[in-house]
Design a protein around this motif. Structure first.
Motif, PDB file in Angstrom:
ATOM      1  N   UNK A  69       0.823  -1.271   0.055  1.00  0.00           N
ATOM      2  CA  UNK A  69      -0.123  -0.221   0.007  1.00  0.00           C
ATOM      3  C   UNK A  69       0.784   1.231   0.136  1.00  0.00           C
ATOM      4  N   UNK A  70       2.051   1.159   0.661  1.00  0.00           N
ATOM      5  CA  UNK A  70       2.731   2.572   0.985  1.00  0.00           C
ATOM      6  C   UNK A  70       4.078   2.362   0.224  1.00  0.00           C
ATOM      7  N   UNK A  71       4.383   1.193  -0.174  1.00  0.00           N
ATOM      8  CA  UNK A  71       5.749   0.986  -0.782  1.00  0.00           C
ATOM      9  C   UNK A  71       6.995   1.184   0.097  1.00  0.00           C
ATOM     10  N   UNK A  72       6.632   1.190   1.331  1.00  0.00           N
ATOM     11  CA  UNK A  72       7.636   1.235   2.491  1.00  0.00           C
ATOM     12  C   UNK A  72       8.315  -0.048   2.610  1.00  0.00           C
ATOM     13  N   UNK A  73       9.577  -0.051   2.994  1.00  0.00           N
ATOM     14  CA  UNK A  73      10.198  -1.368   3.245  1.00  0.00           C
ATOM     15  C   UNK A  73       9.502  -1.984   4.610  1.00  0.00           C
ATOM     16  N   UNK A  74       9.268  -3.492   4.552  1.00  0.00           N
ATOM     17  CA  UNK A  74       8.901  -4.052   5.720  1.00  0.00           C
ATOM     18  C   UNK A  74       9.997  -4.841   6.208  1.00  0.00           C
ATOM     19  N   UNK A  75      10.473  -4.374   7.478  1.00  0.00           N
ATOM     20  CA  UNK A  75      11.742  -4.981   8.251  1.00  0.00           C
ATOM     21  C   UNK A  75      11.255  -5.277   9.510  1.00  0.00           C
ATOM     22  N   UNK A  76      11.220  -6.444   9.930  1.00  0.00           N
ATOM     23  CA  UNK A  76      10.733  -6.800  11.092  1.00  0.00           C
ATOM     24  C   UNK A  76      12.002  -8.017  11.801  1.00  0.00           C
ATOM     25  N   UNK A  77      11.716  -8.307  12.994  1.00  0.00           N
ATOM     26  CA  UNK A  77      12.512  -9.076  13.859  1.00  0.00           C
ATOM     27  C   UNK A  77      11.625 -10.227  14.473  1.00  0.00           C
TER      28      UNK A  77
END
Ligand SMILES: Nc1ncnc2c1ncn2[C@@H]1O[C@H](COP(=O)(O)OP(=O)(O)OP(=O)(O)O)[C@@H](O)[C@H]1O
Ligand SMILES: [Mg+2]
Length: 381
Positions: A25-33
């Motif tokens: 939706x936003x094109x932002x990176x998905x970065x999770x731990x």
């Protein structure tokens, strides 16, 4: 459980956050731990060719580079080797013609947090015997009793003098069974015979491979159908041994099981469910990869795996499975559209109580892509 509504971002500024795609939706990176989750256990689900193994390999590469975690892979299709080799990892090929062995009887003193590691080992050996002996009805009560009795006997002997050369083998179990009075013990021993002295004796050897490498891949492609299940169970037990050792060393173990549905069939299910629950407590991060949703919901017991997985990477789904998943995970028709006829590397990410549509269009003109792809014409040589 009510899931949060879109839109959302999943960007965690943590040392060990890993890349899982772009927010669709936003094109932002998905970065999770995943370690930040209450329960880091994960599933990667999708139709054939949707990008499940690709996503697993991408996470493996990422985790290898940014964390100190150990990575272990159970690889029934022999497709992780190029990546693992590139990282200097260890490939262990278990097959009737291989001379690399792992011993299903291996035990270490950390194996269980209860006082008696043998009790858990006995559970595992019972599952193994179910596979070997159990017909439709599985092991009978007397058979279970004699197996349990013999397991305790042979490990008692080992713990009196726990040197590697004294590590029990299946043969020791076989011989102990033959010494029992009950005819049921003889029945189990006879069923075991082919795995001890017969043509399927690959699991009757002491472990002769180095499984202490940071990244280890068990390739079990060349095991036949029945042996494959046994192979997966034995690998799972080796991983458990490693998880328990790593816990003492304060280290996490990521375990990727491709074709995970094979571990949920019949006799194997209860051991897998048990391991799924135990992993979290012991610093293990398991990931099950499968296209067979129905196998994951085959029983109340197995559904437990769903309930104990706070990370689900859901790729394209077949129509029937979509309905099942919508009900199980409480997802809306709109959210379902992201896993309906979606392309490779596109879908829905469930992270704790957040659901986010993602897109990962991995650049193809890269060395890493060639290590991750399974398309024959693209595979790195
Ligand atoms: N994120 C991605 N970016 C670019 N290409 C991708 C991506 N994910 C998958 N692909 C492409 O799709 C192909 C198939 O993916 P993959 O091998 O992961 O499928 P799979 O879901 O594991 O299938 P199977 O159920 O048959 O094992 C890959 O070889 C790659 O070419
Ligand atoms: Mg695959």
């Amino acid at each position: 459980m009510a899931r949060s509504c879109l839109p959302y971002e999943l960007f965690q500024d943590r040392k060990e956050s890993l890349y899982y795609g772009l927010n669709a939706l936003s094109n932002n990176l998905i970065m999770v731990d995943r370690k930040a989750l209450k329960n880091p256990n994960g599933l990667i689900l999708g139709t054939p060719g949707s990008g499940k193994s690709f996503a697993a390999k991408r996470e493996i590469a990422n985790a290898f580079l940014v964390s100190d975690d150990d990575v272990i892979i159970c690889d029934p299709e022999a497709e992780y080797a190029p990546l693992v080799e590139r990282f200097g990892g260890q490939i262990i090929r278990i097959s009737p013609s291989s001379s690399q062995y792992v011993n299903p009887m291996d035990i270490n003193l950390n194996y269980s947090e209860e006082d008696n590691p043998v009790a858990l080992k006995a559970d595992f050996i019972l599952s193994l015997c179910e596979l070997v002996v159990g017909g439709k009805e599985g092991l009978q009560p007397v058979e279970k009793t004699v197996i349990d009795r013999c397991v305790h006997q042979i490990y008692q002997k080992y713990f009196e003098d726990p040197r590697p050369e004294n590590m029990p083998l299946l043969q020791d179990l076989y011989e102990a069974l033959l010494k029992q009075e009950e005819k049921e013990a003889r029945h189990v021993a006879t069923a075991l015979e082919i795995y001890v002295t017969g043509s399927l004796n690959i699991f009757n050897h002491r472990t002769n491979v180095d499984i202490t490498n940071r990244i280890v891949c068990f390739d079990i492609k060349d095991l036949g159908k029945q042996m494959k299940k046994i192979g997966m169970l034995v690998v799972q037990d080796q991983v458990w041994g490693r998880v328990t050792q790593n816990r003492s060393a304060g280290k996490a173990t990521r375990y990727f099981m491709d074709e995970f549905h094979l571990l949920l069939k019949g006799e194997l299910a209860s051991w897998s469910v048990e391991i799924w629950k135990r992993f979290r407590k012991w610093g293990g991060i398991p990931t099950g990869i499968t296209q067979n949703i129905k196998d994951l919901l085959a029983s109340r017991e197995i559904e437990n795996i769903f309930e104990n997985s706070d990370f689900i990477y859901m790729l394209n789904q077949a129509a029937g499975d979509r309905q099942i998943l919508a009900k199980q995970l409480n997802i809306s028709p709109h959210q379902l559209s992201y896993v309906t006829h979606s392309g490779e590397g596109e879908g829905l990410l469930f992270y704790g109580n957040v659901i986010l549509p993602f897109v990962d269009r991995f650049p193809k003109d890269t060395e890493l892509y060639r290590l991750l792809t399974t398309k024959p014409q693209e595979v790195a040589v």
